[in-house]
Design an enzyme around this catalytic site. Structure first.
Site, short mmCIF file in Angstrom:
data_model
loop_
_atom_site.label_atom_id
_atom_site.label_comp_id
_atom_site.label_asym_id
_atom_site.label_seq_id
_atom_site.Cartn_x
_atom_site.Cartn_y
_atom_site.Cartn_z
N ASN A 124 -11.30 2.14 4.88
CA ASN A 124 -9.99 2.73 4.59
C ASN A 124 -9.75 2.67 3.08
OD1 ASN A 124 -7.30 3.37 4.26
ND2 ASN A 124 -6.56 2.05 5.91
N HIS A 157 -6.32 10.24 9.40
CA HIS A 157 -6.67 9.21 8.42
C HIS A 157 -7.05 7.94 9.16
CE1 HIS A 157 -6.51 6.30 5.20
NE2 HIS A 157 -5.63 5.63 5.90
N CYS A 187 -1.15 5.08 2.16
CA CYS A 187 -2.15 5.97 2.75
C CYS A 187 -1.67 7.41 2.93
CB CYS A 187 -2.58 5.42 4.10
SG CYS A 187 -3.44 3.83 3.99
N PHE A 245 -9.92 -2.37 3.92
CA PHE A 245 -9.70 -1.56 2.73
C PHE A 245 -10.90 -1.54 1.79
CE2 PHE A 245 -5.30 -2.24 4.12
CZ PHE A 245 -4.86 -0.92 4.09
#
Length: 402
Positions: free
Chosen positions: A328, A295, A159, A208
């Protein structure tokens, strides 16, 4: 000579799912009642409403047919058959090429004053597949870039990879004032679902998603009416007591991820001291940061960062919005957040503090400055693509969490 982010484009693939539909699909592939309950609770607490995938496998009626996750039925229920790493990576090779070319074209078309002929470097970051020639090669071929463009790939970072990519882009531009660098972060996380009863897999499966972002970087000073970010400084750190809580390797059936539920607690305990030290080296304090781009590694991570840094409830609005709408997307996600902050900005130039957490609990940070026009614009995002209308700049601090 400083370098600038002149434009950010974002893109997600064509299959967009409600989180509840993915949840129910995964539950239907699970026989154990206790595991089904755990899946239901984890997905419901994720803070995610929609996610995108290159796969049609999660459609409730299975209309498009499975691409990777083949199932078999028996008296005990439905079981997902093993999917080898080679099949997953073949899908990456095919789909990453298309998505990378799309988002790169959008970035160059949207960067005012730049053309394909200007690009001197491509930096491609991804951790969800390997192929050579890779997407960077196809960007050159399909967009008609100079075949002599320098190409660099940053792989398997996770990430935080957008930050080493931006740091490298800034160094190229500082060394060569004529350099124009195209940074592309692309992740197809949905190719690596592990359908089992392990809590780490269930948590990862709930978070994800797939997406890509592209950035145009150069040392040209942007026009005063065009929103941009000025790159100021970057720093790295390690939180080694979390080494075993975030990691992954390549298995026979895709990538095996370790994503402990303790990661938010570790970050919450360490992030303030880390940020204070990093900002102090730049002559800054946390209170001097005007806005934050964290993030969104997960809802709990955003909660812990907000609490540890004593941020107001609205400070992470953009991060929570991107998590809600897209999930994500690993390295691409923080660029979605940065774009959202540009698109919604209504204040003059301001500082941006950036941080990303990745495997081993590696911490990457950046100090940026938002510059450009101050008139707010109406955001016109389309969930099918993730691409948003052009907008105005503002102060930002970025924190990326795997």
């Amino acid at each position: 000579m400083p370098a600038y982010i002149h434009h950010i484009s974002t893109q997600v693939p064509g299959h967009t799912y409600r989180q509840s539909d993915i949840r129910d699909r995964i539950k239907s592939w699970t026989r154990d009642l206790r595991t089904r309950r755990l899946i239901h609770n984890v997905y419901n607490r994720s803070g995610i409403e929609t996610r995108a995938s290159v796969l049609g496998d999660f459609e409730p009626d299975g209309a498009s047919g499975p691409a990777l996750y083949q199932t078999a039925s028996s008296a005990d229920g439905t079981t997902v058959l093993p999917t080898g790493t080679a099949a997953r990576n073949a899908c990456y090779s095919r789909e990453a090429r298309t998505l990378a070319v799309q988002v790169a074209r959008q970035a160059l078309n949207g960067a005012e004053g730049f053309s394909v002929a200007d690009v001197t470097h491509i930096i491609f970051a991804s951790c969800t597949g390997f192929t050579n020639p890779g997407p960077d090669y196809h960007i050159i071929r399909e967009l008609g870039l100079n075949p002599g463009v320098e190409r660099y790939t940053l792989g398997f970072m996770g990430c935080y990879a957008a930050f080493p990519a931006l740091r490298m882009a800034g160094q190229f531009c500082e060394a060569n004032p004529r350099a124009v660098v195209l940074v592309v972060c692309l992740e197809l996380c949905s190719l690596h679902l592990q359908i089992n009863d392990q809590p780490d897999s269930i948590l990862a499966n709930s978070l994800f998603a797939d997406g890509a972002a592209a950035v145009v970087v150069s040392s040209r000073k942007p026009p005063p009416e065009i929103p941009a970010y000025r790159l100021q400084s970057f720093a790295s750190a390690l939180v080694t007591d979390g080494e075993a809580d975030m990691a992954w390797d390549i298995g026979n059936e895709g990538f095996n991820i370790v994503l402990s539920s303790y990661v938010p607690e570790i970050l919450g305990a360490r992030v303030r001291a880390l940020m204070e030290g990093i900002l102090q080296r730049n002559g800054l304090k946390i209170e001097e940061i005007d806005s934050w781009a964290v993030h969104p590694g997960g809802r709990a991570i955003l909660d812990k960062v907000e609490e540890a840094l004593h941020l107001p409830a609205t400070a992470l609005r953009a991060s929570r919005q991107i998590l809600r709408d897209f999930g994500n997307m690993s390295s691409a996600t923080v660029l979605f957040v940065l774009k959202e902050l540009l698109d919604s900005a209504d204040t003059p130039a301001a500082l941006t503090c950036a941080m990303a957490f990745g495997p081993g609990l590696t911490v990457e940070t950046a100090v940026l400055e938002r510059c450009g026009c101050t008139l707010p614009v109406n955001r016109a995002a389309t969930p099918a693509t993730g691409e948003t209308a052009e907008a105005t700049p503002a102060p930002v601090a970025v924190i990326a969490v795997a």
